[in-house]
Design a protein around this motif. Structure first.
Motif, short mmCIF file in Angstrom:
data_model
loop_
_atom_site.label_atom_id
_atom_site.label_comp_id
_atom_site.label_asym_id
_atom_site.label_seq_id
_atom_site.Cartn_x
_atom_site.Cartn_y
_atom_site.Cartn_z
N PRO A 194 0.82 -1.22 0.00
CA PRO A 194 0.00 0.00 0.00
C PRO A 194 0.85 1.27 0.00
O PRO A 194 2.02 1.25 0.37
CB PRO A 194 -0.80 -0.12 1.30
N GLY A 195 0.24 2.35 -0.42
CA GLY A 195 0.93 3.64 -0.41
C GLY A 195 0.39 4.54 -1.50
O GLY A 195 -0.13 4.06 -2.51
N SER A 196 0.51 5.84 -1.30
CA SER A 196 0.02 6.81 -2.29
C SER A 196 1.15 7.74 -2.71
O SER A 196 2.18 7.85 -2.04
CB SER A 196 -1.13 7.62 -1.70
N TYR A 197 0.94 8.38 -3.83
CA TYR A 197 1.93 9.35 -4.33
C TYR A 197 2.18 10.43 -3.28
O TYR A 197 3.34 10.76 -2.99
CB TYR A 197 1.41 9.98 -5.63
N GLU A 198 1.12 10.95 -2.70
CA GLU A 198 1.26 12.04 -1.74
C GLU A 198 2.03 11.60 -0.50
O GLU A 198 2.91 12.32 0.01
CB GLU A 198 -0.14 12.54 -1.34
#
Length: 279
Positions: A194-198
């Motif tokens: 999991p993880g986001s650009y931001e």
């Protein structure tokens, strides 16, 4: 065997002018006889015989109607159409029984459920004239459709094979912080990390200001001989433990560094998005 004398013609009896008395089962009928020298017995179907035969005929007709009326049978566990057909001596066997009870039984004659009621002697419903007409009209149409489909298949078979679709071009990423983060996200998606650009961008700016060659030579890790390196300041033991296959084994490599750090953060914090300080 018929009763003796019921249909036997008695002998002629000579009578003079007068009245002949005929006894029929205890009843006396007076018959005038005018100028007859002989009189013969009444025809075989006398009034008494008709009275005696009539009830029998009515009873026979009633029995005939009773036999003709369809019987009802409630299915119990363990029964089959064949067994029921034999029990009621159904002409045509289980197939005839199924034809007359298709709606109650369903499409599978081998599966009958306890509790359903079968009509023994029921006739299979014949299609109405309207339905028959529609079926007759539909037959040529169906035949034309089938012919067209065969022709179409033949045409497709003989036609030159279509060119295989071109393989999708591999994604390309820019060699900068934006491209490194996007490429890392693609690798993370393949491995369920999991993880986001931001979240990634925020932590990179805090840890290294976006410098892939950043190194910390003054903290406790550096004192132990394992300084923090790269965009997300990962020490070598952590990088090796959380390295993601398919990425470089160099801890300074931007994509490898980001992906390993996010893998570690997911294991310890649930996601890099949950990291807002030293980790």
């Amino acid at each position: 065997m018929p009763a003796q004398g019921k249909h036997r013609r008695p002998k002629s009896v000579s009578l003079s002018r007068g009245i002949a008395a005929v006894t029929t089962g205890g009843a006396v009928l007076a018959l005038p006889v005018l100028g007859a020298t002989t009189v013969s017995a009444a025809p075989a179907h006398s009034v008494a015989a008709e009275k005696a035969v009539a009830p029998v005929s009515v009873t026979a007709q009633a029995n005939s109607v009773t036999k003709a009326a369809p019987a009802k049978h409630s299915v119990v566990s363990g029964e089959t159409l064949s067994k029921i057909a034999r029990e009621y001596s159904v002409s045509g066997g289980w197939k005839k029984l199924y034809e007359g009870n298709r709606k109650a039984v369903g499409e599978n004659p081998n599966l009958i459920h306890p509790g359903i009621t079968l009509t023994i002697g029921a006739k299979a419903a014949a299609p109405s004239d309207a339905k028959a007409g529609k079926a007759a009209k539909a037959a040529p149409a169906a035949e034309r459709t089938a012919t067209a489909e065969r022709a179409d298949r033949s045409e497709r078979t003989t036609a030159a094979p279509a060119a295989a679709p071109a393989a999708a071009a591999p994604a390309t990423y820019t060699n900068d912080l934006d491209g490194w983060i996007k490429e890392s996200l693609a690798v993370m998606a393949q491995h369920g990390i999991p993880g986001s650009y931001e979240g990634i961008h925020r932590n990179i700016i805090r840890e290294s200001s976006g410098n892939p060659n950043a190194i910390n030579n003054w903290d406790s890790n550096a004192v132990k001989g394992t300084p923090s390196k790269g965009l997300l300041q990962v020490i070598d033991p952590t990088f090796q433990a959380y390295h993601v296959p398919g990425t470089s084994t160099d801890s300074y490599d931007p994509v490898a560094n980001i992906t390993a750090a996010c893998n570690y953060a997911a294991d310890r914090y649930g996601s890099i998005d949950n990291v807002f300080g030293a980790y």
